[in-house]
Structure formats: structure tokens, C-alpha cells
Write a protein that holds these residues in place. Structure first.
Motif, mmCIF file in Angstrom:
data_model
loop_
_atom_site.group_PDB
_atom_site.id
_atom_site.type_symbol
_atom_site.label_atom_id
_atom_site.label_comp_id
_atom_site.label_asym_id
_atom_site.label_seq_id
_atom_site.Cartn_x
_atom_site.Cartn_y
_atom_site.Cartn_z
ATOM 1 N N LYS A 344 -81.009 -42.970 102.358
ATOM 2 C CA LYS A 344 -82.025 -42.445 103.280
ATOM 3 C C LYS A 344 -82.698 -41.200 102.709
ATOM 4 O O LYS A 344 -83.926 -41.069 102.740
ATOM 5 C CB LYS A 344 -81.360 -42.129 104.614
ATOM 6 N N ALA A 345 -81.860 -40.279 102.147
ATOM 7 C CA ALA A 345 -82.422 -39.035 101.586
ATOM 8 C C ALA A 345 -83.274 -39.329 100.363
ATOM 9 O O ALA A 345 -84.367 -38.762 100.195
ATOM 10 C CB ALA A 345 -81.293 -38.072 101.239
ATOM 11 N N LEU A 346 -82.782 -40.214 99.493
ATOM 12 C CA LEU A 346 -83.520 -40.507 98.259
ATOM 13 C C LEU A 346 -84.847 -41.184 98.559
ATOM 14 O O LEU A 346 -85.850 -40.948 97.860
ATOM 15 C CB LEU A 346 -82.668 -41.383 97.342
ATOM 16 N N SER A 347 -84.873 -41.986 99.603
ATOM 17 C CA SER A 347 -86.142 -42.621 99.996
ATOM 18 C C SER A 347 -87.186 -41.554 100.325
ATOM 19 O O SER A 347 -88.352 -41.652 99.923
ATOM 20 C CB SER A 347 -85.901 -43.537 101.190
ATOM 21 N N GLY A 348 -86.755 -40.518 101.050
ATOM 22 C CA GLY A 348 -87.671 -39.421 101.351
ATOM 23 C C GLY A 348 -88.061 -38.644 100.109
ATOM 24 O O GLY A 348 -89.225 -38.235 99.955
ATOM 25 N N PHE A 349 -87.112 -38.433 99.209
ATOM 26 C CA PHE A 349 -87.406 -37.703 97.968
ATOM 27 C C PHE A 349 -88.410 -38.465 97.106
ATOM 28 O O PHE A 349 -89.304 -37.870 96.490
ATOM 29 C CB PHE A 349 -86.123 -37.464 97.177
ATOM 30 N N LEU A 350 -88.264 -39.807 97.068
ATOM 31 C CA LEU A 350 -89.185 -40.613 96.255
ATOM 32 C C LEU A 350 -90.580 -40.633 96.865
ATOM 33 O O LEU A 350 -91.582 -40.748 96.139
ATOM 34 C CB LEU A 350 -88.644 -42.036 96.119
ATOM 35 N N ASN A 351 -90.667 -40.546 98.187
ATOM 36 C CA ASN A 351 -91.986 -40.476 98.826
ATOM 37 C C ASN A 351 -92.693 -39.162 98.501
ATOM 38 O O ASN A 351 -93.922 -39.087 98.521
ATOM 39 C CB ASN A 351 -91.846 -40.621 100.340
ATOM 40 N N SER A 751 -68.254 -28.221 76.489
ATOM 41 C CA SER A 751 -67.614 -29.441 76.980
ATOM 42 C C SER A 751 -68.484 -30.163 78.001
ATOM 43 O O SER A 751 -68.636 -31.393 77.949
ATOM 44 C CB SER A 751 -66.263 -29.094 77.616
ATOM 45 N N ILE A 752 -69.071 -29.409 78.945
ATOM 46 C CA ILE A 752 -69.826 -30.075 80.016
ATOM 47 C C ILE A 752 -71.153 -30.627 79.518
ATOM 48 O O ILE A 752 -71.709 -31.530 80.154
ATOM 49 C CB ILE A 752 -70.076 -29.142 81.221
ATOM 50 N N PHE A 753 -71.669 -30.149 78.402
ATOM 51 C CA PHE A 753 -72.916 -30.711 77.896
ATOM 52 C C PHE A 753 -72.736 -32.206 77.625
ATOM 53 O O PHE A 753 -73.578 -33.027 78.006
ATOM 54 C CB PHE A 753 -73.355 -29.990 76.619
ATOM 55 N N GLY A 754 -71.623 -32.552 76.981
ATOM 56 C CA GLY A 754 -71.390 -33.960 76.677
ATOM 57 C C GLY A 754 -71.118 -34.786 77.915
ATOM 58 O O GLY A 754 -71.624 -35.911 78.058
ATOM 59 N N ILE A 755 -70.321 -34.248 78.859
ATOM 60 C CA ILE A 755 -69.940 -35.010 80.048
ATOM 61 C C ILE A 755 -71.137 -35.181 80.982
ATOM 62 O O ILE A 755 -71.335 -36.248 81.574
ATOM 63 C CB ILE A 755 -68.781 -34.310 80.781
ATOM 64 N N SER A 756 -71.940 -34.128 81.118
ATOM 65 C CA SER A 756 -73.107 -34.223 82.004
ATOM 66 C C SER A 756 -74.123 -35.220 81.450
ATOM 67 O O SER A 756 -74.751 -35.970 82.211
ATOM 68 C CB SER A 756 -73.746 -32.846 82.180
ATOM 69 N N VAL A 757 -74.262 -35.244 80.127
ATOM 70 C CA VAL A 757 -75.177 -36.204 79.512
ATOM 71 C C VAL A 757 -74.694 -37.627 79.782
ATOM 72 O O VAL A 757 -75.490 -38.550 79.965
ATOM 73 C CB VAL A 757 -75.302 -35.937 77.999
ATOM 74 N N MET A 758 -73.366 -37.808 79.842
ATOM 75 C CA MET A 758 -72.812 -39.138 80.134
ATOM 76 C C MET A 758 -73.288 -39.634 81.496
ATOM 77 O O MET A 758 -73.635 -40.821 81.655
ATOM 78 C CB MET A 758 -71.288 -39.070 80.097
ATOM 79 N N SER A 759 -73.319 -38.740 82.493
ATOM 80 C CA SER A 759 -73.801 -39.149 83.820
ATOM 81 C C SER A 759 -75.285 -39.494 83.761
ATOM 82 O O SER A 759 -75.743 -40.430 84.434
ATOM 83 C CB SER A 759 -73.542 -38.045 84.834
ATOM 84 N N GLY A 760 -76.050 -38.746 82.956
ATOM 85 C CA GLY A 760 -77.464 -39.059 82.795
ATOM 86 C C GLY A 760 -77.677 -40.401 82.125
ATOM 87 O O GLY A 760 -78.564 -41.175 82.520
ATOM 88 N N VAL A 761 -76.854 -40.689 81.113
ATOM 89 C CA VAL A 761 -76.944 -41.991 80.437
ATOM 90 C C VAL A 761 -76.673 -43.114 81.428
ATOM 91 O O VAL A 761 -77.370 -44.142 81.445
ATOM 92 C CB VAL A 761 -75.942 -42.042 79.257
ATOM 93 N N LEU A 762 -75.647 -42.947 82.252
ATOM 94 C CA LEU A 762 -75.295 -43.960 83.238
ATOM 95 C C LEU A 762 -76.459 -44.241 84.187
ATOM 96 O O LEU A 762 -76.823 -45.404 84.432
ATOM 97 C CB LEU A 762 -74.073 -43.468 84.026
ATOM 98 N N LEU A 763 -77.079 -43.187 84.697
ATOM 99 C CA LEU A 763 -78.143 -43.344 85.698
ATOM 100 C C LEU A 763 -79.433 -43.882 85.070
ATOM 101 O O LEU A 763 -80.039 -44.827 85.573
ATOM 102 C CB LEU A 763 -78.389 -41.991 86.372
ATOM 103 N N ALA A 785 -81.449 -49.188 92.223
ATOM 104 C CA ALA A 785 -80.604 -48.887 91.062
ATOM 105 C C ALA A 785 -79.827 -47.589 91.268
ATOM 106 O O ALA A 785 -78.642 -47.493 90.930
ATOM 107 C CB ALA A 785 -81.462 -48.789 89.799
ATOM 108 N N SER A 786 -80.469 -46.583 91.841
ATOM 109 C CA SER A 786 -79.810 -45.295 92.070
ATOM 110 C C SER A 786 -78.684 -45.445 93.078
ATOM 111 O O SER A 786 -77.601 -44.873 92.917
ATOM 112 C CB SER A 786 -80.823 -44.262 92.556
#
Length: 853
Positions: A344-351, A751-763, A785-786
Motif C-alpha cells: 500500500k505504501a509503495l503504491s503511493g510512493f510510486l505515484n 563490511s556493510i558496503f558489501g552486505i548492503s550492495v547484496m540487498s541492492g543486487v537482490l532487489l 517485483a518489490s
């Protein structure tokens, strides 16, 4: 050998005659070999001194056939050498106080395992005590690193157990199946075994540094992503796909995310490159952790790509046999609510995608700008479970006078119930490796186990109370505090154990000391300074024998003859050695105390001239008291005077900047002189320069890997935005916990640079798959997809976050280095969890909408 001028004059002898006679009568010699009956016999002349009587019977000369022996001119006594240091100790439990003990320090060789060495050492000490030591002599271990090692490993074990338990519970929650969660959890022992094998091959020991900050959430992320994707494929499979068999579905699903997992894990490993490039102290501390975690992540990737798909297919094989019956999905009220709310929130964000993106990234930018408020330091204080104090008495005090205060110091400290033992070391050790003058005192304080402390006083508060008590009862002494291991290491590496050492380097010691005193005064008036003092003692009274070369030449005396007289008659000189089995005794010649213990007695010492006349010392030299240097330190080829200070209640970086500014305005040094800032700050400056070079290089390499994955600049930049999310969250987390930015926190950011990028790759990869061949409704595809990836995103990030909570909250010995690192990772991943699902879809939609138009 104690003699006197009267006895030597009586027999017309000099000190040189006595020394030469002792040396000439204390040797063995060899006469080659003689043969007898076909057998060879070594010829040895045995003339070495064996007893005191042998020394007494040495012939110095002969008058009218009557020999003059050493016993005629000197007494031979066994006496200890003048002490350069005095060691005492107090053991509170045994109520034992010793003011004159003998201490031995055993050093560990490089690359040796301390646990194994300590076991062997204790066995050898037991043998030594039983078989070799005389009756009544006892070895008592005082400082033993076993305490620190055991408590550090206990802290690690406790943290790891809690982390594994939490991760398994969360896996059950997110995967909705106990069997699936246990399959994914198999990645942990497999990855650890893989890491231990590589650690064994590379010589990395299992300890606090290598295992202390392992996040099992990160280790299972790849397997969790694979399992989540497979389970979703099984549940959404059509009857036609089910007819093809579970093997085909599993293979297709594995191929879809296998490439993403491989690149994501490679990026995580690549992100540790700045840590592996660290040198010196920071490299020794964090390289083992980076390598261990890299080994474990590689093992987890192998597991995620090989046996995890196979085992998950076994779990769901029976359910997939019924083609028409859908797989029962375990309802998770919390996740279902989050999914509906997110949709519901993402629908509003995309609008309102443009406004959402601008506002969201503005908030992230504000978080990052908060980093300007972060203070800096080299490392957090690592609790070693003991206290190390230094007491500087007034310069010029004798070792005997200084030693009188050691029992008082021990008594003051030992009265506190938290104290286990107190060791005082006055002066310097016998081998001279610690070049301290007689006014120095080093005090090692052992603490009882924290569990036995009856009250809630913290260690740092106890240190301040002890220092205040010592200062009140011995007001003329300056006391500073530290810890034994880190202080010794920093002193060897940087020349000073202080947080900051400001050195004036040049040639003129008098002028340099004035500059140092000005700097010390400026430092005392700077907020945060504590225990400010000049490392080197100032000038003190010395008795100088200034030889008059013209007078010496007039009497036909060489300067060396006078120097030899000063060395032998006053100080005592070793002229030979007596061996008694394994024991060794120096043979020393010296005058009786009444002929050398005052300036008048020294003036009356007679020096033989070339014609045999005896000339008083005061006719050959000017004997007077002068102010002279006690010790001279060097930096390179120049002299150095150092102002040392500890920093409390303030970060090192801002303190040094303020001090540099004040010193630059108020202290000027001539050409050829310089002011150098060292100590812990030197390490901070060096580590900062290394990270400033290696982190941008790593980000560039991560960008190249992502570009290889997507072959699209826009998608690469969208994924790279996760680094900004993690950076902002890590900064805010440090500020909220009141931590400074240090090397440990820097390692956390890496350390978090690599892990955070992993979440970006997934999405982003999921968005690409959904929108690649569907151009009918981009917004709907992005939303779908999101929403589908939310559970996977939550699983990898929440598991990684919660898996490190035990390390963040741990307070045991050895946990100090873990906490800033874990805090940054939790803060960075938390912000990534918030911003990535909210900002990446609108940003992706914005960029791709323009492209479709």
C-alpha cells in the motif's frame, strides 16, 4: 675485592697492578696432544680461579724473595651488585607482601600459539620447581595471559552461541518451515568448517580477533536467499511446471539467483580488501577477522550453490508430487501484515516517485552529513582485565630511597577488595632493556574476576579512585594509568604508550626543553588532557671530574689512566670472572667506601705518574657538581624531547587539531628543528590515510563488478546507492551510542558496503527480471517485483542485523573492539532495510520510465 690507597702505597702497588695480576692468574690453556702407547691425551693447563682463597693467594709482586699476595692489600668478599631496580609484590588472598623479590619475564616468540606455549611453560616450571630449585625457593606466577585468553574466548563463545540461536529462530520465522530453516542453518557448520580448514592452512588462530565479529546472519544470507527463492518457485509453480519435475524447477530457480549470489558474495569479500591492506597494529588486529569472515562467506556461497538446493528439493519433494494441489503456505501474521502495508505504501510512493526519491535521498544526505559531528580515535580501549600504573618520582632520587615507597604504594592499592595482586617495579631491570632512571615505578595491578566483584563499580572508576588515593598520599609523584599489553606494544612500536606524544626534535636540549615545557602548559589548558608530562626527566645534579689536559701532560699521565682510576676506584670494575659449575661471578676491584663516597675523598685519590709519584686527583681535574642530562632520546639522528598526554572525555582527532592550532600560534622552532605528533594519534593518522585510499578503490572495484553483472550503468548506480543508505545508518548508530569513529568502526563500514550492495543486487535483479519482457505496465511490474522480494530482503537483512546484537551488547573481556564494529553494521543494515525497499523502486521506475518514453 675491596682495597684502599694506604695498603697499595705500603707495598708500592697500583690498582692496575692488582687488576693485571688477577687477569693473568685466571685462565686455562691447552698444550695440544701427546701420544702414549698409541693413545692420544689432550694436554690442559688448569689455572682458572675456583674459590675466594684462590683470589687471595694471587701473587702481586715479590720483595727480597717475600711474595706479596692479594690478601695483603685487599679483602675478598661475596656481595651483590649495586641494584638497578627493585621488585616487590603483594598477594591479597595469601596476605603476602614481599619487598625484595626476583622477577623473570617470559616472552612469546612470534607466530607461536600462546595457549599451547603456556601449557608447556607451566609443565616446565613444575619440573624446575621440583628438581632444580634450592630448598625454600619458590616460583610464583604473577601475571599470566591465560586469564585474558580464557575470558576472551568465553566472551567469543557466548557471543557466537547467542548469534547462532537467534539466526536459527529467525530462519524459522522467515522461511515458515522448521525443516527448511534447519537446512539453511547447515550452512553455518559447513562454512565454519571450511573457514577453519583455510585458517589452519594460512596459520590464523581461532581467537577473539578472528572469530569475535563473525555475523552468522551474513554467512547464511546466500543460503537464505536461495531457499527463499526456491520455496517461492515451488509455491507458485503451475501444474505444467510441476509435471516437468522438482529437479527441473530447482535447476531453473537456482540458475535465476545463482549468478546474483555469486556476484553478491564476491562483492562482500571484495569489500574486505581495505582491511587486508592494513599494516602494523590495525592490520594485526583486523586482518584475521577479515580473512576468517571471507573464508566463511566463500564456504557459505559454495553451500548455497550446491547442497542447499538439493536439500530444499528433498524437503518439498513429496508436496510437489500432487500436481493439482498447491503447496500449503504457512501463514505468518507479522510478515503478511508487513507485506500488505508495504504494498500500500509503495503504491503511493510510486505515484509520487519524484518527490519520494528526492525527499528520501535528502534524508540520507542529512544522515551522512551528521558524520561531521563524529569524533575520531584510533581504537576503543580494550579491557585486558588488569591495570598498569606508572609513577614518576622527582628526578635524582636514588634507587634505595625510591624503593622505600613501593610497599606504601602496594598497601594503598591492595586495600581495595577488587584487587588480586600488586607488583611494583622500581628503577629498571638488570639487562637494561627498559632504560628507565631510578625515579621510575611501574605498577602492575591484577584484578579479581568481575563476577566476584560485590559492588557495581566499573573498572575505569576504580582506576580513577586508586590514582586519586595515590596522589593524595604521595603528592610529589605523578601517576598515569594504562594496561600492560597495549602499553608495551605501543611503546615498542611508537616510542610512547600515551594517547598523544608531541616530540620536539633537534640538537639543543636546553632550548628544546623550554619549547616542550610551553607545549606541556598548552596541553594542560586544553580540554580533555590528562596526565600531561615530559617523558624525559630534566637535568639533575652530577659530580663531574673535568680533566685538565695540560696538568695531566705535565705529570706524564694519560687521560686513560685517570679514567681507569675513576672507573675502578669509585664505580668498581669487573676485571675477570670466576666460574663455579653453572654459576658465574664477576671479580670486581673497588676502593673501600670511605675513600670514594664523598667529593673530598675523591679529590684525594692518588694517581700514579710516569716517574712513580702519586698525584692527588684535584691537581689533575676540576671536581665539582653540575647540572647534567639523565637520559637522551633520539628520533633518527637527532635528539628528542617528548610531551605525553592521555585524552579523556574527548576524541583524539579534535583534541590534536586544537592542540596543533595552539602550538602553531605560540611555539616556533628554528630551522633544523621540528615538532612531531605521535603516540596513538600516529596510528590514527596512518590508518586514516590507508582507509582514505583503499575504500574509494574498493568502491570502484565494486562498481566494476556490478557493471559486469548488469552491463547497464543506471542499474549499477541504483544498486550502488545502497552504500549511501548503509553509510548514513552507520553514522547515526555511532552518534546514538556515543561512540567515536575509529578503526573498528571503519572496519564495520567496510563490511556493510558489501552486505548492503547484496540487498541492492537482490532487489534490482528482481526488478530487471520482472520488467525485462513486460512493457505493458511498468509501475505494476515494479510494485509486484518489490512486493515479492520484500520477504527475501527482510530475511537476509534482519537475520544479519539480529545475528550481531549479542556482539553489540556484549560487555565481557575482549568485547570492546567488537562493539563499534557491530554497532556500525547493525545501524547500516537497518537503514538499508528501511531505505532500499522504499527508494530503489521509485528510483528504478523514474529512470526506466524516461527510457520507455
Amino acid at each position: 675485592m675491596i682495597t684502599s690507597p694506604e695498603k697499595l702505597r705500603k707495598y708500592n702497588l697500583t690498582l692496575k697492578n692488582v687488576m693485571d695480576a688477577v687477569d693473568a692468574n685466571n685462565l686455562n690453556t691447552g698444550g695440544n696432544i701427546i701420544e702414549r702407547g698409541g693413545q692420544g691425551f689432550a694436554v690442559r693447563g688448569l689455572g682458572a680461579i675456583k674459590t675466594e682463597r684462590d683470589i687471595q693467594n694471587i701473587v702481586l709482586k715479590s720483595e727480597n724473595g717475600v711474595p706479596v699476595f692479594v690478601r695483603d692489600v685487599a679483602t675478598v668478599e661475596i656481595t651483590p651488585p649495586p641494584p638497578s631496580g627493585v621488585m616487590g609484590y603483594t598477594v591479597t588472598q595469601d596476605k603476602k607482601d614481599v619487598s625484595s623479590g626476583v622477577e623473570g619475564i617470559i616472552l612469546l616468540r612470534r607466530y607461536e600459539n600462546p595457549s599451547e606455549v603456556l601449557i608447556l611453560l607451566k609443565e616446565r616450571m613444575a619440573e624446575l620447581q621440583e628438581n632444580d630449585l634450592p630448598q625454600g625457593v619458590k616460583l610464583r606466577p604473577m601475571y599470566d595471559r591465560t586469564f585474558l585468553i580464557d575470558h576472551s574466548l568465553e566472551t567469543v563463545a557466548h557471543t557466537l552461541f547467542e548469534g547462532i540461536s537467534i539466526v536459527i529462530i529467525l530462519l524459522i520465522l522467515f522461511l515458515g518451515s522448521v525443516r527448511s530453516a534447519l537446512v539453511v542453518a547447515l550452512t553455518i557448520p559447513f562454512s565454519l568448517l571450511f573457514a577453519f580448514i583455510l585458517m589452519r592452512l594460512t596459520g590464523i588462530p581461532a581467537n577473539l580477533l578472528s572469530l569475535g565479529a563473525i555475523d552468522f546472519g551474513i554467512i547464511v544470507d546466500g543460503a537464505c536467499l536461495m531457499a527463499e527463492h526456491l520455496i517461492r518457485k515451488y509455491r507458485t509453480a503451475t501444474p505444467e511446471e510441476k509435471q516437468d519435475g522438482i529437479v527441473q524447477i530447482t535447476l531453473q530457480a537456482t540458475q535465476e539467483v545463482g549468478r546474483e549470489i555469486f556476484f553478491s558474495v564476491t562483492i562482500i569479500i571484495l569489500a574486505y580488501m581495505p582491511i587486508l591492506l592494513m599494516t602494523r597494529v590495525e592490520g594485526k588486529l583486523f586482518s584475521p577477522m577479515a580473512l576468517t569472515l571471507a573464508f566463511a562467506v566463500i564456504g557459505s556461497m559454495l553451500g548455497a550453490l550446491t547442497f542447499i538446493p538439493v536439500l530444499i528439493s528433498f524437503v518439498y519433494r513429496k508436496a510437489m508430487l500432487d500436481v493439482d494441489k498447491p503447496i500449503k503456505e504457512h501463514k505468518n501474521v507479522v510478515l503478511d501484515y508487513l507485506t500488505r502495508s508495504y504494498e500500500k505504501a509503495l503504491s503511493g510512493f510510486l505515484n509520487n516517485y519524484k518527490k519520494t526519491t528526492v525527499i528520501g535521498f535528502s534524508i540520507v544526505a542529512i544522515f551522512i552529513l551528521c558524520g561531521l559531528k563524529l569524533g575520531t580515535e584510533f581504537l576503543p580501549t580494550l579491557d585486558e582485565g588488569s591495570i598498569f600504573l606508572r609513577g614518576n618520582f622527582p628526578a635524582g632520587i636514588s634507587i634505595q630511597e625510591n624503593a622505600k615507597y613501593a610497599p606504601k604504594i602496594r598497601k594503598i592499592i591492595a586495600k581495595y577488595p577488587q584487587i588480586s595482586y600488586v607488583i611494583t617495579q622500581t628503577g629498571r631491570n638488570d639487562d637494561g632493556t627498559d632504560p628507565f632512571p631510578a625515579n621510575r615505578n611501574e605498577i602492575l595491578v591484577g584484578l579479581k574476576d568481575y563476577k566476584l566483584w560485590s559492588d557495581t563499580i566499573a573498572k575505569k572508576d576504580l582506576v580513577e579512585i586508586i590514582k586519586k588515593d595515590l596522589q593524595q598520599q604521595i603528592p610529589s609523584v605523578q601517576f598515569s594509568s594504562g594496561q600492560p599489553i597495549i602499553d608495551q606494544v605501543m611503546e615498542i612500536v611508537n616510542g610512547s604508550a600515551a594517547d598523544l606524544a608531541v616530540s620536539v626534535v633537534g640538537d639543543d636540549l636546553e632550548m628544546m626543553r623550554k619549547k616542550a615545557e610551553t607545549i606541556a602548559q598548552i596541553a594542560k589548558n586544553t580540554q580533555g588532557a590528562e596526565n600531561v608530562n615530559i617523558e624525559q626527566e630534566g637535568e639533575q645534579e652530577q659530580l663531574a671530574i673535568d680533566i685538565n689536559r695540560e696538568q695531566v701532560a705535565r705529570f706524564g699521565i694519560n687521560v686513560a689512566d685517570i679514567q681507569n682510576m675513576i672507573e675502578v676506584a669509585i664505580g668498581g670494575k669487573t676485571v675477570s670472572t670466576l666460574y663455579d659449575g653453572a654459576k658465574r661471578y664477576d671479580i670486581v676491584v673497588r676502593f673501600l667506601p670511605q675513600y670514594r663516597s664523598s667529593i673530598d675523598a675523591i679529590k684525594d685519590i692518588l694517581v700514579p705518574s710516569s716517574n712513580g709519584a702519586l698525584i692527588p686527583m684535584n691537581q689533575l681535574a676540576n671536581i665539582h657538581f653540575v647540572e647534567g642530562q639523565t637520559n637522551i632520546y633520539r628520533y633518527g639522528s637527532k635528539r628528542m624531547i617528548t610531551v605525553r598526554t592521555n585524552i579523556r572525555g574527548r576524541d583524539q582527532g579534535s583534541f590534536v587539531k586544537e592542540l596543533q592550532s595552539k602550538v602553531g600560534k605560540n611555539v616556533t622552532v628554528p630551522k633544523g628543528y621540528s615538532i612531531i605528533y605521535g603516540g596513538q594519534y600516529e596510528n590514527l593518522e596512518r590508518a586514516g590515510k590507508q582507509l582514505a585510499f583503499t575504500i574509494p578503490l574498493t568502491i570502484i572495484m565494486v562498481f566494476l563488478f556490478l557493471f559486469m553483472l548488469y552491463k547497464n550503468f543506471q542499474h549499477t548506480m541504483i544498486t550502488m546507492s545502497c552504500i549511501l543508505f548503509a553509510l548514513g545508518g552507520g553514522i547515526v548508530a555511532l552518534l546514538l551510542r556515543g561512540y567515536y569513529f575509529n578503526v573498528s568502526a571503519g572496519v564495520g563500514f567496510v563490511s556493510i558496503f558489501g552486505i548492503s550492495v547484496m540487498s541492492g543486487v537482490l532487489l534490482v535483479s528482481a526488478l530487471n527480471r520482472k520488467t525485462m519482457f513486460k512493457n505493458d505496465n511498468l509501475q505494476e511490474n515494479v510494485l509486484t517485483a518489490s512486493k515479492e522480494q520484500l520477504r527475501a530482503l527482510l530475511s537476509i537483512l534482519v537475520v544479519a542485523i539480529v545475528g550481531l546484537i549479542p556482539a553489540t551488547t556484549s560487555s565481557g573481556i575482549g568485547s570492546d573492539v567488537q562493539r563499534p564494529l557491530a554497532t556500525v553494521i547493525i545501524g547500516g543494515l537497518s537503514s538499508t532495510l528501511i531505505f532500499a525497499p522504499i527508494l530503489i523502486p521509485p528510483l528504478y521506475f523514474w529512470l526506466n520510465e524516461r527510457k520507455t518514453k
